[in-house]
Every structure is written in C-alpha cells, then in structure tokens.
Design an enzyme around this catalytic site. Structure first.
Site, mmCIF file in Angstrom:
data_model
loop_
_atom_site.group_PDB
_atom_site.id
_atom_site.type_symbol
_atom_site.label_atom_id
_atom_site.label_comp_id
_atom_site.label_asym_id
_atom_site.label_seq_id
_atom_site.Cartn_x
_atom_site.Cartn_y
_atom_site.Cartn_z
ATOM 1 N N HIS A 78 -4.159 24.380 62.111
ATOM 2 C CA HIS A 78 -3.174 24.730 63.142
ATOM 3 C C HIS A 78 -2.289 23.531 63.468
ATOM 4 O O HIS A 78 -1.058 23.632 63.479
ATOM 5 C CB HIS A 78 -3.911 25.213 64.403
ATOM 6 C CG HIS A 78 -3.024 25.521 65.560
ATOM 7 N ND1 HIS A 78 -2.902 26.780 66.072
ATOM 8 C CD2 HIS A 78 -2.226 24.734 66.331
ATOM 9 C CE1 HIS A 78 -2.051 26.759 67.091
ATOM 10 N NE2 HIS A 78 -1.639 25.522 67.272
ATOM 11 N N GLU A 79 -2.913 22.390 63.719
ATOM 12 C CA GLU A 79 -2.145 21.188 64.072
ATOM 13 C C GLU A 79 -1.392 20.641 62.862
ATOM 14 O O GLU A 79 -0.256 20.180 62.990
ATOM 15 C CB GLU A 79 -3.058 20.127 64.690
ATOM 16 C CG GLU A 79 -3.783 20.578 65.951
ATOM 17 C CD GLU A 79 -2.894 21.178 67.027
ATOM 18 O OE1 GLU A 79 -1.677 20.873 67.072
ATOM 19 O OE2 GLU A 79 -3.400 21.979 67.834
ATOM 20 N N HIS A 82 1.895 22.414 62.418
ATOM 21 C CA HIS A 82 2.979 21.931 63.284
ATOM 22 C C HIS A 82 3.710 20.753 62.630
ATOM 23 O O HIS A 82 4.943 20.696 62.632
ATOM 24 C CB HIS A 82 2.437 21.494 64.649
ATOM 25 C CG HIS A 82 2.091 22.625 65.554
ATOM 26 N ND1 HIS A 82 3.006 23.557 65.985
ATOM 27 C CD2 HIS A 82 0.910 22.970 66.132
ATOM 28 C CE1 HIS A 82 2.410 24.425 66.781
ATOM 29 N NE2 HIS A 82 1.132 24.096 66.886
#
Length: 165
Positions: A78-79, A82
């Site tokens: 998820h990170e 980004h």
C-alpha cells in the site's frame, strides 16, 4: 519502539515483500525505481505513511508486531504504491484511480484504503460521546475541536450530532 526491538525475522520479511513488489512493479512498468528508505517510526493508529519528497516509507512497529502477516501482505505494498504513483504520475489524489491501478494491476494487491487492525494498544486517550443509537469514542484532537467550537461531529448511522457523555 526502536527497530532493534522488532524481531529480525519480521524486518527481513518486510524487506523481502518490499523488494519483491518493487521488482514486480519495475518489470511491469519498464522502469528502474530505486528502493525507498524504510523506517519503523510511524506512531498512533496509522499503519504506515509514504513520504513522497524523501522517498520513504514509515511503518508502525506496534501494529506490525501485532499483525505481522496481514501487515506485511497489505500495508507494505500500500505504501510502496503511493511512492510508485508519485514517481510515475507525479502528484495525484492519494487513493485515486492511479493508486488503485498501481495496487491492483501492477502490484496485484487488493486496493484498500484503510486497515482493519485492532487499535487498542496504540489508541491514545479517547472521550465518550453519544448519539441516539450508540456510544462513540472521539480522539483528543476531535474532542478539543468540539470544546473550542471549531467542529461538530455526527453519527454516520443516525445522523445525530454527537454530544459528550
């Protein structure tokens, strides 16, 4: 919590997942994005944050320890997504269509905006508020905004304004 308190096996699993997903993204995107800096300094109820300008991922060591498998499977990609979206598309909506595409089509991970981890161990003081249908716990920040008259919060279920107990 210092990194040294995290078992080395967990740190290695995080790095393995990060490198695996980064290699997968580089292959699918035809790029050679570098490995981001990784730290275990995230606090509070956030599982992790991606710092775009410093190209860094900060992970919450308490939530990582308590939810190792799900954390490594979901939060690390998820990170990373980004950071990859920022490198690939520039500044766009944090969980917009580019991020969803990066998560699902490139990294092969379901695009979920929030985690479902138990937060009791990381939650700070909360203040009880009520509406018609249930009791709510407001954070110190939200409680202070109510006290100063800067904010009003409503129940998402019944729509009634929350009042302090």
């Amino acid at each position: 919590m210092k990194t040294s308190r995290l078992p080395i096996a967990i740190q290695q699993a995080v790095m393995r997942r990060l490198r695996e997903k980064l290699a997968q993204a580089n292959l699918k995107l035809g790029c050679n994005y570098p490995e981001p800096k990784l730290s275990y300094t995230q606090r509070g109820t956030s599982a992790g944050t991606a710092w775009l300008e410093s190209y860094e991922i900060r992970l919450n060591p308490v939530l990582l320890l308590e939810n190792s498998e799900a954390f490594i499977e979901e939060v690390v990609p998820h990170e990373l997504a980004h950071l990859l979206v920022w490198k690939h598309f520039g500044r766009v909506a944090p969980h917009g269509k580019e991020w969803k595409w990066m998560m699902e089509s490139v990294l092969g991970v379901p695009a979920r905006r929030t985690h479902q981890f138990e937060l009791q161990s990381v939650r700070r003081n909360t203040f009880p508020y009520r509406c018609k249908c249930q009791e709510h716990q407001l954070t110190v920040r939200r409680h202070n905004r109510v006290v100063r008259g800067e904010a009003v919060y409503r129940c998402v279920h019944c729509g009634e304004q929350l009042v302090a107990k």
